[in-house]
Design an enzyme around this catalytic site. Structure first.
Site, mmCIF file in Angstrom:
data_model
loop_
_atom_site.group_PDB
_atom_site.id
_atom_site.type_symbol
_atom_site.label_atom_id
_atom_site.label_comp_id
_atom_site.label_asym_id
_atom_site.label_seq_id
_atom_site.Cartn_x
_atom_site.Cartn_y
_atom_site.Cartn_z
ATOM 1 N N ASP A 204 0.915 -1.206 0.078
ATOM 2 C CA ASP A 204 0.051 -0.072 0.021
ATOM 3 C C ASP A 204 0.904 1.298 0.027
ATOM 4 O O ASP A 204 1.963 1.304 0.754
ATOM 5 C CB ASP A 204 -0.992 -0.136 1.189
ATOM 6 C CG ASP A 204 -2.077 1.367 1.441
ATOM 7 O OD1 ASP A 204 -2.876 1.113 0.372
ATOM 8 O OD2 ASP A 204 -1.865 1.951 2.259
ATOM 9 N N GLU A 267 1.746 -0.151 -4.723
ATOM 10 C CA GLU A 267 0.860 0.903 -5.261
ATOM 11 C C GLU A 267 1.536 2.300 -5.272
ATOM 12 O O GLU A 267 2.169 2.635 -4.260
ATOM 13 C CB GLU A 267 -0.108 1.042 -4.173
ATOM 14 C CG GLU A 267 -1.359 2.140 -4.787
ATOM 15 C CD GLU A 267 -2.399 2.500 -3.578
ATOM 16 O OE1 GLU A 267 -3.371 3.041 -3.643
ATOM 17 O OE2 GLU A 267 -2.065 2.121 -2.369
#
Length: 523
Positions: A204, A267
């Site tokens: 993330d 990401e």
């Protein structure tokens, strides 16, 4: 890299993202869980994908629905427990699939024991595990940084008189990746799950993990206009994409490589030239796949798509491998964005481009626009910045399995409302319809698996008529043409060969490309 016998699984493969809260509820509380995912694994396997990526399942106060982690090595009781995870992992592997977890290294929940210790006093051994600063000389915040969720990125702790940094919600305190103890602790988190048998991680907000020394103010964004998200008022030059983040990413890669054929996906929302740096170098590789969001971020028309496909493919370093996505738990549904007819074109494009595709749950049945009544909004980003179209609930609504109450997702009220056409747009209904999006998705995945040119071949853009997008995939002697009509008028098609898949219905090649039709043709 193009040898189908030697290519790693993730180059040949397709990833399927599951948002656990919304996949299948097994215990009647209106929220999906691990046992529910296990219950529906045969559906995932039947698609022909290769790996399942789970959005966060860790213990969390759920301020941001799991992206505020309170224990990196556990499972939130809402989803089950470690035993349920182990059963799911075994079931995934038994079907020949792989399992990826969401790893959230930039920040933890303020309820995490680490942060509780850190805020206990200025002299606590874990104080420097997070980013604390004294007030500015005028008594205000340490700098001008803005939270990605809107509002200041600093929260004052009255007890200790310092501010802590939170790039997202104030309940999500940023970890200090300049502290070797934090680096070691997060390395051990990765080891915990790798030792348990997971096949990799989606990482993330990876480009956020390190901040510039001294935490200088970010410069103003001269292109910001009223109505744009508040985070865009500044250019995040000092709060993201720092050189040291690449060093940490290389260490994560070395760790993953120690476990064999594991996969790291990052990401990263950055311009293309800066995104490419996250592949690292041949000697010091970074993540295997820095997520490519260009199909989500750009206009949906022939010229734009042709330019971005060619430009992105050409930018991939020799040691890198492309990847593509058209949907996620954060992005608007592709069907809602471009319409049902073009959503079928998008599915074909995603699954025939060079690179690893990620397919988001529900896109295989074409879930489109979902209207969330104001009293049902759950997304903190939408609640903090209402009316700006930033809400993510619309992409996180429950999966529709059949026409039974609540679409077979739950026996209780679902935590978010279903799409309005769920009685007819569900897996069971589409199973019975050979022309459905579900069957199209399976046909495309079967073609990709059967033809190395689609999975591993080179990509060459082809000249084409107005509103027609075309490219050739080639592997050895196999040549496959993929062609799309992006418009509403029939177009001329110059192709001789065997039709493998049409977005509409199987038919002879007759020199015509129908409106909103895509074709995969073996030349």
């Amino acid at each position: 890299m193009n040898d189908s016998s030697n290519a790693p699984w993730w180059q040949r493969g397709v990833i399927y993202q599951v948002y656990p809260r919304s996949f299948q509820d097994s215990d009647g509380d209106g929220v999906g869980d691990l046992a529910g995912i296990e219950q529906r694994l045969d559906h995932i396997a039947s698609l022909g994908v290769d790996a399942v990526w789970l959005s966060p399942i860790f213990p969390s106060p759920m301020a941001d629905f799991g992206y505020d982690v309170a224990d990196y090595t556990g499972v939130d009781p809402l989803f089950g427990d470690l035993a349920a995870f182990d059963r799911l992992l075994a079931a995934v592997h038994a079907r020949g699939l792989r399992l990826l977890l969401d790893f959230v290294p930039n920040h933890s929940s303020t309820e995490h024991p680490w942060f509780r210790e850190s805020r206990a006093s200025r002299t606590n051994p874990k104080r420097d595990w997070y980013i604390w600063r004294d007030p500015a000389p005028n008594g205000g915040r340490p700098n001008n940084w803005v939270s990605d969720m809107g509002g200041p990125a600093w929260e004052l702790d009255p007890a200790t008189g310092q501010y802590y940094l939170h790039t997202f919600l104030r309940e999500q305190a940023d970890l200090n990746w300049r502290n070797p103890e934090v680096v070691e602790a997060m390395t051990q988190v990765m080891r915990f799950w790798l030792d348990r048998g997971v096949d990799g991680f989606r990482i993330d907000v990876l480009w956020h993990i390190v901040k510039a020394e001294g935490l200088p103010d970010n410069p103003a964004n001269p292109d910001w206009r009223e109505g744009m998200a508040e985070k865009l008022t500044l250019l995040q030059h000092h709060s993201t994409d720092q050189p040291e983040a690449h060093e940490h990413t290389a260490a994560m890669r070395r760790l993953a490589d120690d476990y064999g054929d594991r996969l790291l996906i990052g990401e990263i929302f950055l311009p293309r030239d800066r995104l490419m740096r996250w592949y690292g170098t041949p000697e010091t590789p970074g993540v295997h796949l820095p997520f490519n969001f260009e199909l989500i971020e750009n206009a949906w028309d022939r010229d734009t798509l042709a330019d971005l496909i060619a430009g992105y493919d050409a930018a991939i370093p020799a040691h890198g491998w492309p990847n593509w996505v058209i949907g996620s738990h954060d992005a608007p549904r592709i069907t809602a964005r471009i319409g049902e007819a073009q959503a079928r074109v998008a599915a074909m494009l995603l699954l025939t481009l060079r690179g690893t595709p990620t397919l988001y749950q529900g896109d295989e049945i074409g879930i489109g626009r979902v209207d969330i009544p104001p009293h049902r909004i759950r997304d903190p980003q939408d609640l903090r910045q209402p009316g700006q179209g930033l809400g993510r609930d619309r992409s996180r609504t429950p999966m529709a399995w059949d026409a039974s109450p609540n679409a077979g997702f739950t026996t209780a009220e679902p935590w978010l409302p279903l799409h309005s056409d769920w009685p007819t747009r569900n897996v069971a209904t589409q199973e019975a319809d050979p022309a459905s999006m579900l069957h199209l998705t399976r046909r495309l995945l079967a073609a990709r698996r059967a033809h190395p040119a689609l999975a591993l071949g080179t990509l060459t853009m082809l000249p084409a008529d107005d509103e027609v997008l075309a490219f050739e995939r080639r592997h050895g002697d196999e040549r496959i043409m993929v062609v799309f009509n992006m418009g509403q008028q029939p177009r001329r098609l110059d192709a001789r060969g065997t039709l493998l898949v049409s977005t509409l219905d199987a038919r002879p090649l007759d020199g015509t490309l129908r409106p909103h039709e895509g074709l995969v043709v073996r030349l």
